[in-house]
Design an enzyme around this catalytic site. Structure first.
Site, mmCIF file in Angstrom:
data_model
loop_
_atom_site.group_PDB
_atom_site.id
_atom_site.type_symbol
_atom_site.label_atom_id
_atom_site.label_comp_id
_atom_site.label_asym_id
_atom_site.label_seq_id
_atom_site.Cartn_x
_atom_site.Cartn_y
_atom_site.Cartn_z
ATOM 1 N N ARG A 58 -9.325 11.679 2.759
ATOM 2 C CA ARG A 58 -7.895 10.889 3.284
ATOM 3 C C ARG A 58 -6.467 10.769 3.619
ATOM 4 O O ARG A 58 -6.312 10.971 1.880
ATOM 5 C CB ARG A 58 -8.494 8.853 3.209
ATOM 6 C CG ARG A 58 -9.981 9.070 3.548
ATOM 7 C CD ARG A 58 -10.457 7.753 3.435
ATOM 8 N NE ARG A 58 -11.545 7.842 3.366
ATOM 9 C CZ ARG A 58 -12.063 6.188 4.008
ATOM 10 N NH1 ARG A 58 -11.651 4.878 3.663
ATOM 11 N NH2 ARG A 58 -13.541 6.462 3.765
ATOM 12 N N ARG A 69 0.349 5.551 -4.055
ATOM 13 C CA ARG A 69 1.468 4.743 -3.761
ATOM 14 C C ARG A 69 2.362 3.304 -4.844
ATOM 15 O O ARG A 69 2.945 3.277 -5.162
ATOM 16 C CB ARG A 69 1.127 4.341 -2.294
ATOM 17 C CG ARG A 69 1.316 5.347 -1.212
ATOM 18 C CD ARG A 69 1.240 5.219 0.074
ATOM 19 N NE ARG A 69 1.312 3.160 0.519
ATOM 20 C CZ ARG A 69 1.051 3.255 1.566
ATOM 21 N NH1 ARG A 69 -0.711 2.993 2.097
ATOM 22 N NH2 ARG A 69 1.255 1.540 1.919
ATOM 23 N N TYR A 109 0.746 15.562 -4.157
ATOM 24 C CA TYR A 109 1.861 14.253 -3.894
ATOM 25 C C TYR A 109 2.640 14.130 -4.263
ATOM 26 O O TYR A 109 3.372 14.478 -5.265
ATOM 27 C CB TYR A 109 1.513 13.368 -3.649
ATOM 28 C CG TYR A 109 -0.305 12.775 -3.020
ATOM 29 C CD1 TYR A 109 -0.484 13.321 -1.537
ATOM 30 C CD2 TYR A 109 -1.268 13.319 -3.690
ATOM 31 C CE1 TYR A 109 -1.275 12.358 -0.609
ATOM 32 C CE2 TYR A 109 -2.535 12.940 -2.509
ATOM 33 C CZ TYR A 109 -2.414 12.726 -1.460
ATOM 34 O OH TYR A 109 -3.527 12.291 -0.771
ATOM 35 N N ASP A 125 -3.105 7.689 3.786
ATOM 36 C CA ASP A 125 -3.418 6.509 4.432
ATOM 37 C C ASP A 125 -2.262 6.704 6.028
ATOM 38 O O ASP A 125 -1.510 7.552 6.235
ATOM 39 C CB ASP A 125 -2.410 6.001 3.677
ATOM 40 C CG ASP A 125 -2.677 5.157 2.355
ATOM 41 O OD1 ASP A 125 -4.776 5.578 2.243
ATOM 42 O OD2 ASP A 125 -2.263 4.834 1.139
#
Lengths: 247, 247
Positions: free
Chosen positions: B53, B200, B113, B55
Site C-alpha cells: 500500500r 513518514r 522510499y 498512504d
C-alpha cells in the site's frame, strides 16, 4: 511612517488556473488577485502595472510589476503580506522600492521567454506541468536552423495573433536558441518586445520545422509574407514561461 | 491468440488526488482505477496485486503490481490501452510478461522510499509538488546522525501507526541517507519492508532532529521504547515517493 513609495515586484505564477496576467471581465487574472491582495492590506485600490500581458495558461518565473503604494510596511513585510492573500499558484518572490520614474512596462528593455517541449511515448505524472508534451520525435537541428532566420530586426506581422492593434509590427529578436537536454527541447527567445501570440506562433512554426513539415529555409519567406496564415499553428500555452524582464 | 499470462506493471502516480494505492470504500484509489481500466479492456474483473500500500497522498515513481490476465494484447499494447483509460495522474510506464509464480507483493525483497523536503521563505509555484515545504532551517548533519541509528534489524514498533495488525514489528533497514542539494533535503530509506506509516514517522522524527528539538542519540532510546508516543510526528504525505521495488 506611512508614505507613498514606488514598489517593484518580482512575481512567479503557474498560469494554468488563470485567464492570463491582465484583468479580464470573465475569468480570474493574476493582476486582479495581486491588486486585491494589496487592497486587502492597504485598504486602497491600486493599479499594478505588469511588464506585459501573458496569455491565459502561460507561466512566469520572472514577471515584473510596479505600483506606487502608500504603506508603512517594509518591502519584505509587504511581500509576506501579499503572499498571505494569494493562492499558492502565485508568489511575489521579491518586493523592492525603486525610483518614482520606474514603470514595469515602459522601463523594460528586453524580455526572455522559454518554451519547453517534452517528448516521449508516455507522459509521466512527474513530468513538469510547465512543459508541453509532444508524442513525436522532433529534429532539433532543423528547429535551430529555422530559428536563426528570426534574429535581428524584422517585421513579425506573420507571427502576430489577430485582434491586436499596434503602431508597428517590427521587433528585434536578440537571441533564439533551441537545445535538447534531459528529455526536453528548450526554445529560449529574447527580444525588445513581443507582439500578441508572437512567441507561441514562432514556437508552433519551429515545431513544424522539427516535424519536417516545413523546411528551415521557409522561415525567411514566412517573415517576408507578413501573412499569419503562412506560419505554423499557435503552440499550446502550457509550455511557455516568461523567464526574465530586463531593465 | 487469447491466453492467460502473468503481467507485471511498473506504475507512476501523483498521489494527491487519491486515497492511496489500495481500494477503499470511500475515495478513489490507484488500484481501483487501474483495475477498472483493465476491466474496460478485457471485460473481466481482475485483482491487481500491488507491491504494497501507499498512504493517501503518497506518490510513486516505481510502484509494481501484478495480475494474471487473459488478453490478446501484447505488453506494449496493454500499456497504451490501460493508459487510455486512466487520468493523467497515473501512468503505467511498462508492462511485461513474467513467470506465473511472480507476485508483486510476495516476491518483493526490498523497497526504497524518498522523502523530499524543500526549505525556504517562499514556496515557489515552480517547486515540485512531490516535496514537503518547511519554512525553517534544518540541520541535515543532525538528521544524518539520527538516521544512522536506524540501519540494520530493529523492532520498529515505535514508528508504527496505530490500527495495524502485523505478525512482527521487526524490519531490516538496509540504508538510510540524508543529503542536501539543490535547495532540498532528501531522505532515502531502503528496507525489506515497512510497517504502516513507518517511513513518514521516521521522517517526522528526523525532521525533529533537524530542528534541534531532539538529540540524534535519542533515536536509540526511541527504538528501544517500542512506544509510538516517544517518536516524532508523522511527516506529511506530500513529500513521500515510493521510488523502487526490488525483486
Amino acid at each position: 511612517m506611512c508614505r507613498e513609495r514606488n514598489f517593484r515586484f518580482l512575481i512567479q505564477y503557474d498560469g494554468r488556473p488563470f485567464c492570463g496576467w491582465q484583468r479580464q471581465p470573465n475569468g480570474t487574472s493574476v493582476q486582479q488577485l495581486i491588486e486585491e491582495a494589496i487592497e486587502s492590506i492597504t485598504g486602497v485600490q491600486y493599479v499594478l502595472h505588469g511588464s506585459g500581458r501573458t496569455d491565459s495558461g502561460v507561466h512566469a518565473l520572472g514577471q515584473v510589476a510596479s505600483s506606487s503604494i502608500t504603506t508603512r510596511l517594509e518591502p519584505d513585510e509587504l511581500t509576506r503580506a501579499i503572499n498571505a492573500h494569494l493562492p499558492p499558484e502565485i508568489r511575489v518572490v521579491k518586493s523592492s522600492v525603486v525610483p518614482q520614474n520606474f514603470h514595469a512596462r515602459f522601463s523594460a528593455v528586453e524580455k526572455t521567454y522559454r518554451y519547453l517541449i517534452l517528448q516521449g511515448d508516455i507522459r509521466s505524472p512527474f513530468a513538469p506541468w510547465y512543459a508541453c508534451w509532444i508524442n513525436r520525435k522532433l529534429d532539433e537541428g532543423a528547429m535551430a536552423d529555422a530559428a536563426q532566420y528570426l534574429t535581428g530586426e524584422h517585421d513579425f506581422a506573420a507571427f502576430m495573433g489577430s485582434g491586436s492593434s499596434v503602431k508597428t509590427t517590427v521587433r528585434t529578436i536578440k537571441e533564439v536558441s533551441v537545445r535538447r537536454g534531459g528529455g526536453f527541447i528548450s526554445i529560449m527567445i529574447s527580444a525588445d518586445g513581443f507582439l500578441k501570440h508572437m512567441v507561441r506562433n514562432i514556437c508552433g512554426t519551429l515545431i513544424e520545422a522539427g516535424k519536417g513539415v516545413l523546411e528551415p529555409g521557409q522561415m525567411e519567406r514566412i517573415l517576408l509574407s507578413r501573412d499569419r496564415t503562412s506560419a505554423g499553428p499557435t503552440a499550446p500555452a502550457e509550455g511557455l514561461t516568461l523567464i526574465k524582464v530586463t531593465y
